[in-house]
Design a protein around this motif. Structure first.
Motif, short mmCIF file in Angstrom:
data_model
loop_
_atom_site.label_atom_id
_atom_site.label_comp_id
_atom_site.label_asym_id
_atom_site.label_seq_id
_atom_site.Cartn_x
_atom_site.Cartn_y
_atom_site.Cartn_z
N MET A 1 2.27 9.49 4.25
CA MET A 1 2.76 8.38 3.44
C MET A 1 2.50 7.06 4.18
O MET A 1 2.56 6.99 5.39
N LYS A 2 2.24 6.02 3.40
CA LYS A 2 2.04 4.68 3.93
C LYS A 2 3.14 3.78 3.39
O LYS A 2 3.41 3.77 2.18
N ARG A 3 3.77 3.01 4.28
CA ARG A 3 4.85 2.10 3.90
C ARG A 3 4.48 0.68 4.31
O ARG A 3 4.09 0.44 5.46
N ALA A 4 4.61 -0.26 3.37
CA ALA A 4 4.26 -1.65 3.63
C ALA A 4 5.48 -2.54 3.45
O ALA A 4 6.33 -2.30 2.59
N ARG A 5 5.56 -3.56 4.28
CA ARG A 5 6.60 -4.58 4.12
C ARG A 5 5.98 -5.75 3.38
O ARG A 5 4.94 -6.28 3.78
N ILE A 6 6.59 -6.14 2.27
CA ILE A 6 6.02 -7.17 1.41
C ILE A 6 7.07 -8.19 1.00
O ILE A 6 8.27 -7.95 1.13
N GLU A 16 6.23 1.73 -0.92
CA GLU A 16 5.31 2.84 -0.64
C GLU A 16 3.94 2.52 -1.22
O GLU A 16 3.83 2.05 -2.36
N VAL A 17 2.90 2.74 -0.45
CA VAL A 17 1.53 2.50 -0.89
C VAL A 17 1.02 3.75 -1.60
O VAL A 17 1.14 4.87 -1.08
N THR A 18 0.47 3.60 -2.80
CA THR A 18 -0.03 4.74 -3.54
C THR A 18 -1.26 5.33 -2.86
O THR A 18 -1.90 4.68 -2.04
#
Length: 250
Positions: A1-6, A16-18
């Motif tokens: 899984m990829k998690r981004a702070r935006i 969560e990045v698709t």
């Protein structure tokens, strides 16, 4: 899984990045296009950030130093020096020797104190990318890190997201590439680190307790290329992603 702070609609959130990396899933379940969000440095508030200098033998040789130091060269980085994916980095007018440095970043997932090397990776929850720009004119004794170069506002792009450690089979076998305006200027592998991720976790935990969210910037391979204002710099690491930064006049 990829998690981004935006930053999205007035809020600082983690998303969560698709799988196709084209959209973001917000905590509320809403999905938005990546273009709708502003990327922020994927750093947890209050986290300590440690950085390595001269942790690649080929880069040390390139700079005229011994391949291996007697002890790791470690320095701290403040929060204001970071900028997110697609962000701008000021390039001082007199910084004619400013160059990008692609670095693997390890994120601590659970407290680590006096951790054996064999258990080092058990304390890592994820990885991201940093571009820890160096400005050779500003370094003390040519290489020694200091606040004037390593803690300048927005001079360390980081991101674009955090990849779970479980999705990186071996952090010591990842290809690293830096491109400036599309041309490759730096290429290496995390296999060439002097002290690998597990070793760095172990070493640091001998002196301080590493806490969840703390980060370790692990150093950069050879490839010194001086940049100018107007350049677009891309640092990418196999299995993690592609971090874009734009140099602008200070």
């Amino acid at each position: 899984m990829k998690r981004a702070r935006i930053y999205y609609r007035g809020r600082d959130i983690w998303a969560e990045v698709t799988a196709d990396e084209q959209s973001l899933l917000l905590p509320c379940g809403q999905k938005i296009a990546i273009a709708e969000a502003q990327w922020l440095p994927p750093i947890v508030a209050g986290a300590a950030v440690y950085a390595l200098g001269l942790n690649y033998a080929d880069h040390n040789k390139e700079l005229g130093f011994a391949p291996k130091l007697d002890a790791p060269l470690i320095f701290m980085k403040g929060g204001n020096c970071f900028v997110g994916h697609e962000g701008d980095t000021p390039r001082p007018a007199d910084a004619n020797q400013m160059h990008p440095e692609c670095e693997l970043v390890a994120i601590i997932g659970k407290p680590a104190r006096n951790v054996p090397v064999a258990d080092g990776l058990d304390h890592v929850s994820g990885y991201t990318i940093a571009n820890d720009y160096a400005i050779r004119e500003y370094l003390e004794n040519f290489y020694r890190p200091n606040a004037r170069v390593k803690n300048r506002d927005a001079t360390t792009p980081i991101g674009p997201w955090i990849v779970d450690a479980a999705d990186i089979a071996d952090p010591q076998s990842l290809t690293m590439i830096t491109k400036v305006n599309g041309a490759t200027v730096q290429q290496g592998s995390t296999a060439d680190m002097i002290l690998g991720v597990a070793g760095l976790v172990s070493y640091l935990s001998e002196h301080t307790t590493l806490m969840p969210g703390d980060m370790i910037l692990t150093g950069t391979p050879q490839g010194v290329h001086f940049c100018a204002a107007g350049d677009t710099v891309v640092t990418q690491i196999e299995g993690i992603g592609r971090l874009v930064n734009h140099l602008v006049p200070a």
